[in-house]
Motif scaffolding. Structure first.
Motif, PDB file in Angstrom:
ATOM      1  N   TRP A  59      43.135  28.782  33.887  1.00 49.19           N
ATOM      2  CA  TRP A  59      44.332  28.708  34.114  1.00 49.19           C
ATOM      3  C   TRP A  59      45.193  27.706  33.159  1.00 49.19           C
ATOM      4  CZ3 TRP A  59      46.402  23.879  34.715  1.00 49.19           C
ATOM      5  CH2 TRP A  59      45.448  22.910  34.760  1.00 49.19           C
ATOM      6  N   PHE A  93      43.956  31.183  38.290  1.00 48.62           N
ATOM      7  CA  PHE A  93      43.492  32.230  37.739  1.00 48.62           C
ATOM      8  C   PHE A  93      42.086  31.841  36.790  1.00 48.62           C
ATOM      9  CE2 PHE A  93      47.798  33.333  38.032  1.00 48.62           C
ATOM     10  CZ  PHE A  93      48.119  34.609  38.403  1.00 48.62           C
ATOM     11  N   ILE A 108      40.442  34.470  33.566  1.00 48.64           N
ATOM     12  CA  ILE A 108      40.408  35.888  32.897  1.00 48.64           C
ATOM     13  C   ILE A 108      39.230  35.661  32.177  1.00 48.64           C
ATOM     14  CG2 ILE A 108      41.575  37.198  31.298  1.00 48.64           C
ATOM     15  CD1 ILE A 108      44.127  35.628  31.912  1.00 48.64           C
ATOM     16  N   GLU A 119      37.432  38.244  29.351  1.00 52.46           N
ATOM     17  CA  GLU A 119      37.691  39.112  28.416  1.00 52.46           C
ATOM     18  C   GLU A 119      36.522  39.431  27.465  1.00 52.46           C
ATOM     19  OE1 GLU A 119      40.212  37.113  24.928  1.00 52.46           O
ATOM     20  OE2 GLU A 119      41.381  37.782  26.636  1.00 52.46           O
ATOM     21  N   TYR A 165      39.556  43.405  29.852  1.00 56.79           N
ATOM     22  CA  TYR A 165      39.410  42.095  30.780  1.00 56.79           C
ATOM     23  C   TYR A 165      39.191  42.229  32.201  1.00 56.79           C
ATOM     24  CZ  TYR A 165      44.201  42.396  31.731  1.00 56.79           C
ATOM     25  OH  TYR A 165      45.342  43.049  32.467  1.00 56.79           O
ATOM     26  N   GLN A 168      40.244  40.022  35.549  1.00 55.28           N
ATOM     27  CA  GLN A 168      40.965  38.930  36.165  1.00 55.28           C
ATOM     28  C   GLN A 168      40.734  38.583  37.559  1.00 55.28           C
ATOM     29  OE1 GLN A 168      45.114  38.067  34.585  1.00 55.28           O
ATOM     30  NE2 GLN A 168      45.332  38.585  36.616  1.00 55.28           N
ATOM     31  N   ARG A 176      42.339  36.257  40.754  1.00 52.96           N
ATOM     32  CA  ARG A 176      43.353  35.519  41.156  1.00 52.96           C
ATOM     33  C   ARG A 176      43.012  35.042  42.771  1.00 52.96           C
ATOM     34  NH1 ARG A 176      49.079  33.866  41.367  1.00 52.96           N
ATOM     35  NH2 ARG A 176      49.836  33.963  43.333  1.00 52.96           N
TER      36      ARG A 176
END
Length: 119
Positions: free
Chosen positions: A9, A35, A37, A39, A50, A52, A54
């Motif tokens: 994040w 968050f 992510i 990738e 990617y 992700q 949340r």
């Protein structure tokens, strides 16, 4: 060469995090830091390849993946699991994606992201 990259994040980057590190990063998410992510750093355009995660207000997680342009952008929801190892399922999905596996594709009820949400 870095194969995957995890971005927290706050912008902290982890190159080629281990499966345990990815699990720790997911476990560290909270309502202030929502968050993560992951990738594919070795993809032609990492911003288009990617996964992700949340954390939602109710403790569930929204997971998105993208494989190329906006039309290859899907989402799924992982309900909150209150048991002590409630994140294990989500961690296994993320780690399978990161390892280039295929089980993640059928582990969740993926659906295309609605056109109004495509970037």
């Amino acid at each position: 060469m870095t194969r995957i990259r995890a971005i927290e994040w706050d912008g902290t980057v982890w190159d080629d995090p281990s499966p345990d590190r990815l699990g720790d990063l997911l476990a560290d998410m909270n309502h202030r830091f929502r968050f993560l992510i992951v990738e594919r750093a070795d993809a032609p355009d990492p911003e288009q390849s990617y996964l992700q995660v949340r954390l939602e207000d109710d403790g569930s997680h929204t997971v998105e993946y993208r494989e190329g342009g906006p039309l290859a952008h899907c989402t799924a929801r992982v309900e909150r699991r209150p048991e002590p190892w409630g994140l294990d399922f989500l961690v296994s999905v993320v780690n399978d994606w990161a390892a280039g596996g295929s089980d993640w594709r059928t582990a969740l009820p993926w659906r295309p992201l609605p056109p109004e949400q495509l970037a």
